[in-house]
Design a protein around this motif. Structure first.
Motif, short mmCIF file in Angstrom:
data_model
loop_
_atom_site.label_atom_id
_atom_site.label_comp_id
_atom_site.label_asym_id
_atom_site.label_seq_id
_atom_site.Cartn_x
_atom_site.Cartn_y
_atom_site.Cartn_z
N PRO A 124 0.84 -1.21 0.00
CA PRO A 124 0.00 0.00 0.00
C PRO A 124 0.86 1.25 0.00
N ARG A 125 0.35 2.28 -0.62
CA ARG A 125 0.97 3.61 -0.65
C ARG A 125 2.39 3.59 -1.24
N GLN A 126 2.64 2.69 -2.18
CA GLN A 126 3.98 2.61 -2.75
C GLN A 126 3.92 1.99 -4.14
N VAL A 127 4.83 2.44 -5.01
CA VAL A 127 4.96 1.87 -6.35
C VAL A 127 6.44 1.80 -6.67
N HIS A 128 6.83 0.75 -7.44
CA HIS A 128 8.22 0.56 -7.85
C HIS A 128 8.29 0.68 -9.37
N VAL A 129 9.18 1.54 -9.85
CA VAL A 129 9.41 1.72 -11.28
C VAL A 129 10.76 1.11 -11.61
N VAL A 130 10.78 0.16 -12.55
CA VAL A 130 12.00 -0.53 -12.97
C VAL A 130 12.23 -0.24 -14.45
N ALA A 131 13.40 0.26 -14.79
CA ALA A 131 13.73 0.57 -16.18
C ALA A 131 15.16 0.16 -16.45
N THR A 132 15.49 -0.02 -17.73
CA THR A 132 16.88 -0.25 -18.13
C THR A 132 17.37 0.99 -18.85
N LEU A 133 18.65 1.34 -18.65
CA LEU A 133 19.18 2.62 -19.09
C LEU A 133 19.49 2.67 -20.58
N ALA A 134 19.45 1.54 -21.28
CA ALA A 134 19.75 1.53 -22.71
C ALA A 134 18.49 1.92 -23.49
N ARG A 135 18.65 2.85 -24.41
CA ARG A 135 17.54 3.27 -25.26
C ARG A 135 17.42 2.36 -26.49
N ASP A 137 17.48 3.27 -29.54
CA ASP A 137 18.36 3.71 -30.62
C ASP A 137 19.83 3.45 -30.31
N GLY A 138 20.14 2.74 -29.21
CA GLY A 138 21.52 2.42 -28.86
C GLY A 138 22.18 3.40 -27.93
N GLY A 139 21.50 4.48 -27.58
CA GLY A 139 22.06 5.44 -26.64
C GLY A 139 21.84 5.00 -25.20
N LEU A 140 22.38 5.79 -24.28
CA LEU A 140 22.25 5.52 -22.86
C LEU A 140 21.62 6.71 -22.17
N HIS A 141 20.74 6.43 -21.24
CA HIS A 141 20.18 7.50 -20.42
C HIS A 141 21.23 7.97 -19.42
N GLN A 142 21.49 9.26 -19.39
CA GLN A 142 22.44 9.83 -18.44
C GLN A 142 21.67 10.21 -17.18
N GLY A 143 22.03 9.58 -16.06
CA GLY A 143 21.27 9.77 -14.82
C GLY A 143 21.64 11.00 -14.02
N TYR A 144 22.35 11.96 -14.64
CA TYR A 144 22.75 13.16 -13.92
C TYR A 144 21.51 13.95 -13.48
N ARG A 145 21.45 14.27 -12.20
CA ARG A 145 20.36 15.05 -11.59
C ARG A 145 19.02 14.32 -11.62
N ASP A 146 19.03 13.00 -11.76
CA ASP A 146 17.77 12.26 -11.71
C ASP A 146 17.07 12.44 -10.36
N ALA A 147 17.85 12.39 -9.27
CA ALA A 147 17.25 12.51 -7.94
C ALA A 147 16.57 13.86 -7.78
#
Length: 445
Positions: A124-135, A137-147
């Protein structure tokens, strides 16, 4: 509403944990509520028996990267809402998940090549989001300032839902009971004895007696004195301790400077109780004094070690503070969230510096030393005075000696024209050194 951000290296193991009972059996009815598999049937694979296939579907873009894939390619964000507010429905949590992955750039709205992700609920009152950083098109998600972006979006969502707490109206503070604070003077007399004057009530007299003073009352009045046989060092210690206890009891104390231990002694640790800060200063000094990449890497390892580094310990301390604040006061939910948010910033800093060990090892490598020594040799040939760093001196001296030997060998050689003119003559060849060797000159700039 607050988000907790992490990185993982094993998508299959993570899904097995989220769909399982959890460490304390708190996971209830795990279910998929949103996601985007870019053609993969994630809705059909989100079952306990098909989790390896679901993990493979999410990891497909990462596997296409091969050796260029990041060490921890799985992005995990756990979002929880205010426990004092009504819980959201699965549809509402699905909207929250889509807004979060769009805000950080994992899956911007309308991007056909975005990262693959899913959102699931097991509490309850919670959700988990799971993703992989590869796009796609072959690029990568840059996690800078994600928080930072996650927390900004969480506050925006909470404000829209009306979950942000309103500031309480300030209430007047009750007047504290006044405690008499007669001035008490602790000083040394001409005879060398230490006397406390002004302690005319029972509490201050009891404190001075506990510290080691003796009460005296004669025609000079009421006062407290240390025994005349007390050593000077003990006088200072007792007087300082008595002054500290009297001030804690809210008495005004006038302590003679010659009896104040804080003034006449230098503390062993200038930072006092902040031992961790002193240790971090030592690490900073090691970083500044590093002479090459290896020394720098060893010093920086004190910060970046995944288990014992300064950043990891700071993150654990902030998370512990967040949890303990909630344990001590359930109403201090906002303060606990602020500490948790700070822990996320530290975690984001850790993720930015992952895999930097190899790059640090190449800092100040042999190529740089060789280039420096070669430049020094060229400048010396032109007559300039060259000052070279001690760490590069060995390379420079070796190269300079070799260069000078080559110069002398070239000077001693006889040209073909001179050899032809000397053919058939009886005069012996001249053994005089070349002018440059016999009469060396010094050029200056």
């Amino acid at each position: 509403m607050i988000a907790h951000l992490q990185r993982a290296s094993d998508t299959a193991g993570l899904l097995a944990y989220l769909y399982g009972p959890g460490e304390r059996g708190v996971h209830v009815s795990p279910r998929l509520i949103a996601g985007d598999g870019h053609g993969a049937p994630i809705e059909l694979l989100a079952e306990p028996g098909s989790l390896p296939y679901l993990a493979h579907a999410l990891d497909a873009p990462v596997e296409r990267l091969g050796a260029h894939a990041p060490v921890r390619p799985t992005w995990v964000c756990s979002v929880r809402s205010d426990p004092h507010r009504r819980d959201l429905t699965d549809a509402q949590w699905a909207v929250v998940a889509r807004r979060l992955v769009s805000a950080v750039g994992i899956a911007p709205e309308g991007d056909p090549d975005a990262c693959r992700w899913i959102a699931l609920r097991n509490q309850p009152r919670q959700v988990h989001v799971v993703a992989t950083l590869a796009r796609e098109d072959g690029g990568l998600h840059q996690g800078y300032r994600d928080a930072f972006r996650l927390q900004t979006e969480c506050r925006r969502i909470a404000a829209e839902l009306g979950h942000l707490p309103t500031a309480p109206h300030p209430t007047p503070r009750a007047h504290e009971t006044a405690v008499p604070t007669p001035p008490i003077t602790i000083s040394s007399e001409a005879s060398g004895s230490v006397v406390a004057k002004g302690a005319n009530d029972d509490l201050s007299a009891m404190i001075l007696k506990h510290a080691g003073f003796r009460q005296i009352e004669d025609w000079h009045g009421l006062r407290h004195r240390l025994p005349t046989t007390t050593a000077v060092a003990d006088q200072v210690a007792i007087a300082s301790h008595a002054a500290e206890m009297l001030r804690a009891a809210r008495y005004g104390v006038d302590l003679a400077p010659s009896l104040d231990m804080a003034r006449i002694s230098t503390p062993a640790n200038p930072l006092g109780p902040y031992a961790a800060g002193a240790a971090l200063l030592q690490i900073t000094d090691r970083i500044r004094s590093a002479e090459n990449g290896a020394d720098l890497r060893q010093a920086v390892d004190q910060l970046l070690h995944p288990e014992h580094g300064v950043l990891e310990r700071a993150r654990e301390a902030l998370e512990a503070a967040s949890e303990h604040i909630t344990d001590l006061d359930h109403e201090a939910y906002a303060l606990a969230d602020r500490f948790g948010f700070a822990a996320e910033f530290v975690s984001s800093a850790q993720s930015e510096l992952v895999d930097s060990e190899d790059e640090l090892r190449r800092v100040g490598g042999p190529d740089r030393q060789l280039a420096s020594s070669s430049a020094a040799s060229m400048l010396a040939d032109l007559g300039y005075r060259v000052a070279i760093d001690p760490s590069l001196a060995a390379d420079y001296v070796g190269e300079a000696v070799g260069h000078e030997a080559r110069r002398l060998a070239a000077a001693r050689q006889v040209s073909p024209l001179a050899a032809a003119s000397n053919t058939g003559t009886s005069a012996p060849p001249s053994t005089a050194p070349p002018p440059s060797a016999a009469h060396p000159t010094t050029r200056s700039r």
